[in-house]
Scaffold this motif. Structure first.
Motif, PDB file in Angstrom:
ATOM      1  N   THR A 154       7.098   4.872 -10.451  1.00 55.41           N
ATOM      2  CA  THR A 154       5.804   4.710  -9.627  1.00 55.41           C
ATOM      3  C   THR A 154       4.554   5.127 -10.215  1.00 55.41           C
ATOM      4  OG1 THR A 154       7.202   5.588  -7.556  1.00 55.41           O
ATOM      5  CG2 THR A 154       4.866   5.625  -7.375  1.00 55.41           C
ATOM      6  N   TRP A 155       3.545   4.284 -10.060  1.00 55.31           N
ATOM      7  CA  TRP A 155       2.286   4.541 -10.636  1.00 55.31           C
ATOM      8  C   TRP A 155       1.453   5.173  -9.762  1.00 55.31           C
ATOM      9  CZ3 TRP A 155       0.239   4.836 -15.411  1.00 55.31           C
ATOM     10  CH2 TRP A 155       0.930   4.023 -16.562  1.00 55.31           C
ATOM     11  N   PHE A 156       1.006   6.424  -9.979  1.00 55.49           N
ATOM     12  CA  PHE A 156       0.110   7.210  -8.822  1.00 55.49           C
ATOM     13  C   PHE A 156      -1.482   6.872  -8.924  1.00 55.49           C
ATOM     14  CE2 PHE A 156       3.235  10.655 -10.027  1.00 55.49           C
ATOM     15  CZ  PHE A 156       4.233  10.023  -9.054  1.00 55.49           C
ATOM     16  N   LYS A 157      -1.722   6.269 -10.120  1.00 57.42           N
ATOM     17  CA  LYS A 157      -3.204   5.612 -10.439  1.00 57.42           C
ATOM     18  C   LYS A 157      -3.028   4.194 -10.599  1.00 57.42           C
ATOM     19  CE  LYS A 157      -5.143   9.709 -10.270  1.00 57.42           C
ATOM     20  NZ  LYS A 157      -6.279  10.191  -9.294  1.00 57.42           N
ATOM     21  N   LYS A 158      -4.202   3.631 -10.429  1.00 57.65           N
ATOM     22  CA  LYS A 158      -4.703   2.105 -11.009  1.00 57.65           C
ATOM     23  C   LYS A 158      -5.814   2.105 -11.668  1.00 57.65           C
ATOM     24  CE  LYS A 158      -7.131   1.370  -6.461  1.00 57.65           C
ATOM     25  NZ  LYS A 158      -7.129   2.768  -6.065  1.00 57.65           N
ATOM     26  N   PRO A 159      -5.693   0.962 -12.420  1.00 62.26           N
ATOM     27  CA  PRO A 159      -6.964   0.798 -13.386  1.00 62.26           C
ATOM     28  C   PRO A 159      -8.229   0.840 -12.903  1.00 62.26           C
ATOM     29  CG  PRO A 159      -4.960  -1.001 -13.592  1.00 62.26           C
ATOM     30  CD  PRO A 159      -4.622  -0.228 -12.485  1.00 62.26           C
ATOM     31  N   GLY A 160      -8.832   1.816 -13.341  1.00 66.58           N
ATOM     32  CA  GLY A 160     -10.495   2.000 -12.876  1.00 66.58           C
ATOM     33  C   GLY A 160     -10.190   3.372 -12.180  1.00 66.58           C
ATOM     34  N   ASP A 161      -9.242   4.054 -12.104  1.00 66.94           N
ATOM     35  CA  ASP A 161      -9.200   5.415 -11.156  1.00 66.94           C
ATOM     36  C   ASP A 161      -9.600   6.522 -12.183  1.00 66.94           C
ATOM     37  OD1 ASP A 161      -8.555   4.318  -8.989  1.00 66.94           O
ATOM     38  OD2 ASP A 161      -6.370   5.174  -8.981  1.00 66.94           O
ATOM     39  N   ALA A 162     -10.405   7.283 -11.841  1.00 59.42           N
ATOM     40  CA  ALA A 162     -10.820   8.616 -12.784  1.00 59.42           C
ATOM     41  C   ALA A 162      -9.520   9.452 -12.797  1.00 59.42           C
ATOM     42  CB  ALA A 162     -11.945   9.296 -12.082  1.00 59.42           C
ATOM     43  N   VAL A 163      -9.166   9.993 -13.825  1.00 59.96           N
ATOM     44  CA  VAL A 163      -8.241  10.993 -13.931  1.00 59.96           C
ATOM     45  C   VAL A 163      -8.534  12.195 -14.679  1.00 59.96           C
ATOM     46  CG1 VAL A 163      -6.269   9.063 -13.907  1.00 59.96           C
ATOM     47  CG2 VAL A 163      -7.311   9.831 -16.034  1.00 59.96           C
ATOM     48  N   ALA A 164      -7.927  13.222 -14.360  1.00 65.05           N
ATOM     49  CA  ALA A 164      -8.294  14.868 -15.108  1.00 65.05           C
ATOM     50  C   ALA A 164      -7.296  14.605 -16.053  1.00 65.05           C
ATOM     51  CB  ALA A 164      -8.397  15.694 -14.032  1.00 65.05           C
ATOM     52  N   VAL A 165      -7.258  15.877 -16.712  1.00 64.47           N
ATOM     53  CA  VAL A 165      -6.487  16.383 -17.831  1.00 64.47           C
ATOM     54  C   VAL A 165      -5.133  16.752 -17.063  1.00 64.47           C
ATOM     55  CG1 VAL A 165      -5.697  17.597 -19.849  1.00 64.47           C
ATOM     56  CG2 VAL A 165      -8.026  16.834 -19.635  1.00 64.47           C
TER      57      VAL A 165
ATOM     58  N   VAL B 110       3.601   2.549   5.366  1.00 64.56           N
ATOM     59  CA  VAL B 110       2.922   2.280   4.028  1.00 64.56           C
ATOM     60  C   VAL B 110       3.507   2.680   2.653  1.00 64.56           C
ATOM     61  CG1 VAL B 110       0.525   3.195   4.919  1.00 64.56           C
ATOM     62  CG2 VAL B 110       2.152   4.928   4.201  1.00 64.56           C
ATOM     63  N   ASP B 111       3.338   1.970   1.785  1.00 63.85           N
ATOM     64  CA  ASP B 111       3.886   2.061   0.252  1.00 63.85           C
ATOM     65  C   ASP B 111       3.260   3.526  -0.457  1.00 63.85           C
ATOM     66  OD1 ASP B 111       1.638   1.462  -1.233  1.00 63.85           O
ATOM     67  OD2 ASP B 111       2.325  -0.851  -1.029  1.00 63.85           O
ATOM     68  N   ALA B 112       3.893   3.758  -1.503  1.00 62.61           N
ATOM     69  CA  ALA B 112       3.673   4.837  -2.243  1.00 62.61           C
ATOM     70  C   ALA B 112       2.347   5.036  -2.897  1.00 62.61           C
ATOM     71  CB  ALA B 112       4.493   5.186  -3.300  1.00 62.61           C
ATOM     72  N   ALA B 113       1.413   3.683  -3.039  1.00 59.73           N
ATOM     73  CA  ALA B 113       0.191   3.594  -3.612  1.00 59.73           C
ATOM     74  C   ALA B 113      -0.993   3.238  -2.537  1.00 59.73           C
ATOM     75  CB  ALA B 113       0.303   2.855  -4.711  1.00 59.73           C
ATOM     76  N   ALA B 114      -0.503   3.432  -1.218  1.00 59.23           N
ATOM     77  CA  ALA B 114      -1.432   2.669  -0.533  1.00 59.23           C
ATOM     78  C   ALA B 114      -2.719   3.665  -0.014  1.00 59.23           C
ATOM     79  CB  ALA B 114      -0.709   2.443   1.190  1.00 59.23           C
ATOM     80  N   LYS B 115      -3.607   3.017   0.615  1.00 64.87           N
ATOM     81  CA  LYS B 115      -4.765   3.800   0.973  1.00 64.87           C
ATOM     82  C   LYS B 115      -4.606   3.997   2.427  1.00 64.87           C
ATOM     83  CE  LYS B 115      -9.046   1.822   1.213  1.00 64.87           C
ATOM     84  NZ  LYS B 115     -10.334   1.500   0.827  1.00 64.87           N
ATOM     85  N   LEU B 116      -4.795   5.180   2.942  1.00 60.92           N
ATOM     86  CA  LEU B 116      -4.596   5.730   4.180  1.00 60.92           C
ATOM     87  C   LEU B 116      -6.271   5.901   4.930  1.00 60.92           C
ATOM     88  CD1 LEU B 116      -2.423   8.655   3.545  1.00 60.92           C
ATOM     89  CD2 LEU B 116      -1.579   6.623   4.576  1.00 60.92           C
TER      90      LEU B 116
ATOM     91  N   LEU C 139       8.672   8.300 -14.257  1.00 59.57           N
ATOM     92  CA  LEU C 139       9.790   7.388 -14.967  1.00 59.57           C
ATOM     93  C   LEU C 139      11.202   8.080 -14.438  1.00 59.57           C
ATOM     94  CD1 LEU C 139       8.523   7.761 -18.744  1.00 59.57           C
ATOM     95  CD2 LEU C 139       8.103   6.119 -16.742  1.00 59.57           C
ATOM     96  N   GLU C 140      12.187   6.967 -14.330  1.00 56.87           N
ATOM     97  CA  GLU C 140      13.521   7.260 -13.819  1.00 56.87           C
ATOM     98  C   GLU C 140      14.386   6.989 -15.033  1.00 56.87           C
ATOM     99  OE1 GLU C 140      14.463   5.358 -10.057  1.00 56.87           O
ATOM    100  OE2 GLU C 140      13.380   6.809  -8.996  1.00 56.87           O
ATOM    101  N   THR C 141      15.283   8.114 -15.261  1.00 61.06           N
ATOM    102  CA  THR C 141      16.252   7.897 -16.348  1.00 61.06           C
ATOM    103  C   THR C 141      17.660   7.876 -15.712  1.00 61.06           C
ATOM    104  OG1 THR C 141      16.799  10.018 -17.011  1.00 61.06           O
ATOM    105  CG2 THR C 141      14.931   8.789 -18.004  1.00 61.06           C
ATOM    106  N   ASP C 142      18.683   7.831 -16.061  1.00 64.67           N
ATOM    107  CA  ASP C 142      20.089   7.986 -15.602  1.00 64.67           C
ATOM    108  C   ASP C 142      20.435   9.304 -15.310  1.00 64.67           C
ATOM    109  OD1 ASP C 142      20.350   8.597 -18.291  1.00 64.67           O
ATOM    110  OD2 ASP C 142      21.983   7.318 -18.742  1.00 64.67           O
ATOM    111  N   LYS C 143      19.654  10.238 -15.694  1.00 59.06           N
ATOM    112  CA  LYS C 143      19.804  11.679 -15.640  1.00 59.06           C
ATOM    113  C   LYS C 143      18.792  12.305 -14.854  1.00 59.06           C
ATOM    114  CE  LYS C 143      22.838  12.061 -19.659  1.00 59.06           C
ATOM    115  NZ  LYS C 143      22.992  12.896 -20.777  1.00 59.06           N
ATOM    116  N   VAL C 144      17.520  12.163 -15.150  1.00 52.06           N
ATOM    117  CA  VAL C 144      16.623  12.883 -14.485  1.00 52.06           C
ATOM    118  C   VAL C 144      15.245  11.783 -14.115  1.00 52.06           C
ATOM    119  CG1 VAL C 144      17.228  15.057 -15.729  1.00 52.06           C
ATOM    120  CG2 VAL C 144      15.448  13.545 -16.761  1.00 52.06           C
TER     121      VAL C 144
END
Length: 505
Positions: free
Chosen positions: A21-32, A171-177, A39-44
């Motif tokens: 899942t991406w929680f942000k999309k191109p153009g979004d402001a992000v903080a440190v 709604v999906d995981a990246a939808a606007k409410l 990311l999903e692996t076969d363990k965690v």
């Protein structure tokens, strides 16, 4: 300056992962350190934080792609580019619904992180309506997923300018409410724009529009049909407030409304239909139903029974409960005794604490104890991790805290995953005996029941003792009858003589 976002170290022997899942999309402001993707692996499951503040530039690895360690995921623009980038994104969102609704002062309300493997949710309830003033972090709405309910706080203070996803919408995981306007223009424009949908009910009356679930329930209780209520929601949807306004205006149930609704169900009389209530199952209830049926279809479930004399446990609890509460700040209940007794028995019969994975058996050298809890939303099973390493007081505190969070709907996904064995206490509701159903992929679940005085033969004499029936449901594919009976007998012995727990006997 451009900063690269790369796949972090995934752990020993893990060489690749899938972008979930991406929680942000191109153009979004992000903080440190703000979470960018999962990311999903076969363990965690691994969350990837932002290495710097700026604007998310390019997403190199889209959702569903498999990436290796240190692979490039995305880029972040710093400096002047970062400051300039958010402007188009911020103005673009409100421009379509209402150009006067706030411009650069508008803030989008997005679906929050829903948790591992959860890709969509249903909007259950809006606590605010268009035009309402909201404070930062004030709860705007509640979402229902397959496993938990998620409250969505306001990301900023202002006025709720638009509700993009009304009640009942999936709604999906990246939808606007929704959109929040912080400007003076937004404060004025939002209420002015609200009548627009209300003016269209006559035109949209013939459309197939799904009304809000809360409104459907309110209309069913009042005996009203959707035709009798003017909808002010998106596309003319009827909201709960619309039903309340209709009732306040003196609108009553029309005579033909009930027979019309009952037409598709010919065998049911009109009188019976009038006394029925149809409510859509919540996503949590749908998941519970599906998982329990899957357990029946997959596992070879058997149940073995026994009974335990609770005299010694009750006496021990009565003697020490005041000192226990004074020292540890928590009441001494029965659940810690049962948890300890099950841990003791699981050490002797480890297959009850194992699970099947294809043609392999995975034995767990730890105990993550699931404790089933009934809530208004349905049955949930919060997990007490490493319960085998805990004291009585730590177990009681964990059970109390998890139970409260479950009743308040505050449990996270992580708190209900990874259990190795489950205890279900139907006795608190008065159940005398039942056959609990497995919580897959676990192989065992213990059912506790009501403590009831019964005549018992003790050393040739009839005495009244507080007795409880115990039930162990187990997966016969991995647990043999001998192991199941041995497990239940060890639990019984530990409870009838709690000193065995101290001596590890």
């Amino acid at each position: 300056m451009t900063i690269e976002v790369r796949v972090p170290t995934l752990g020993e022997s893990v060489t690749e992962a899938t972008v979930a899942t991406w929680f942000k999309k191109p153009g979004d402001a992000v903080a440190v350190d703000e979470m960018l993707c999962e990311l999903e692996t076969d363990k965690v499951t691994v969350e990837v934080p932002s290495p710097a503040a700026g604007t998310l530039g390019e997403i190199v690895a889209a959702e569903g792609e498999t990436v290796g360690v240190d692979a490039l995921l995305a880029t972040i623009a710093e400096g002047a580019g970062a400051a300039a980038a958010p402007a188009p994104a911020a103005t673009a969102a409100p421009a379509a619904p209402a150009p006067a609704a706030g411009g650069a002062d508008s803030v989008d309300v997005m679906v929050p992180t829903l948790g591992e493997s959860v890709t969509e949710a249903t909007v259950a309830t809006w606590f605010k309506k268009v035009g309402d003033t909201v404070a930062q972090d004030e709860m705007l709405c509640e979402l229902e997923t397959d496993k938990v309910s998620v409250e969505v706080p306001a990301p900023a203070a202002g006025v709720l300018a638009e509700i993009v996803a009304p009640e009942g919408t999936t709604v999906d995981a990246a939808a606007k409410l929704a959109v929040i306007s912080g400007s003076a223009a937004g404060v004025v424009a939002a209420p002015a724009a609200a009548p627009a949908p209300a003016a269209a009910p006559a035109a949209s009356g013939a459309k197939d529009v799904e009304n809000a679930p809360s409104a459907q329930k309110a209309m069913a209780a009042a005996g009203l049909s959707a035709d009798q209520v003017t909808g002010t929601g998106r596309d003319g949807r009827v909201m709960k407030e619309d039903v309340q306004k209709a009732l306040a205006a003196g609108i009553t149930a029309a005579a033909p409304a009930q027979p019309a609704a009952a037409a598709p169900r010919a065998p049911v009389s009109a009188d019976d239909t009038a006394r029925e209530e149809r409510v859509k199952m919540t996503r949590l209830r749908q998941t519970i139903a599906r998982r329990l049926k899957d357990a029946q279809n997959t596992a070879a479930i058997l149940t073995t029974y026994n009974e335990v004399d609770m005299t010694e446990v009750m006496a021990l609890r009565k003697e020490y409960k005041d000192l226990f509460e004074k020292k540890h700040g928590v009441r001494l209940g029965f659940m810690s005794f049962f948890t300890k007794a099950c841990i003791h028995a699981l050490r002797e019969v480890p297959e009850v604490n194992a699970e099947i994975d294809g043609t392999d058996i995975i034995y767990k050298n730890y105990v993550h104890m699931g404790v089933a809890a009934g809530t208004p939303q349905g049955l949930v099973v919060p997990v007490i991790r490493d319960a085998d390493q805990m004291s009585f007081a730590e177990i009681e505190k964990a059970i109390g805290e998890k139970g409260k969070r479950a009743r308040d709907g505050k449990l996270s996904m992580a708190e209900m995953q990874g259990g190795t064995f489950t205890i279900s206490n139907g006795g608190v509701y008065g159940s005398l005996m039942s056959s609990p159903i497995l919580n897959p992929p676990q192989s065992g679940i213990l059912g506790m029941h009501k403590i009831q005085d019964r005549p018992m033969v003790i050393n040739g004499e009839i005495k009244i003792r507080p007795m409880m029936y115990l039930a162990l449901s187990y997966d016969h594919r991995i647990v043999d009858g001998k192991g199941a009976v041995t497990f239940l007998v060890r639990v019984k012995e530990a409870l009838e003589d709690p000193r065995r727990l101290l001596m590890d006997l």
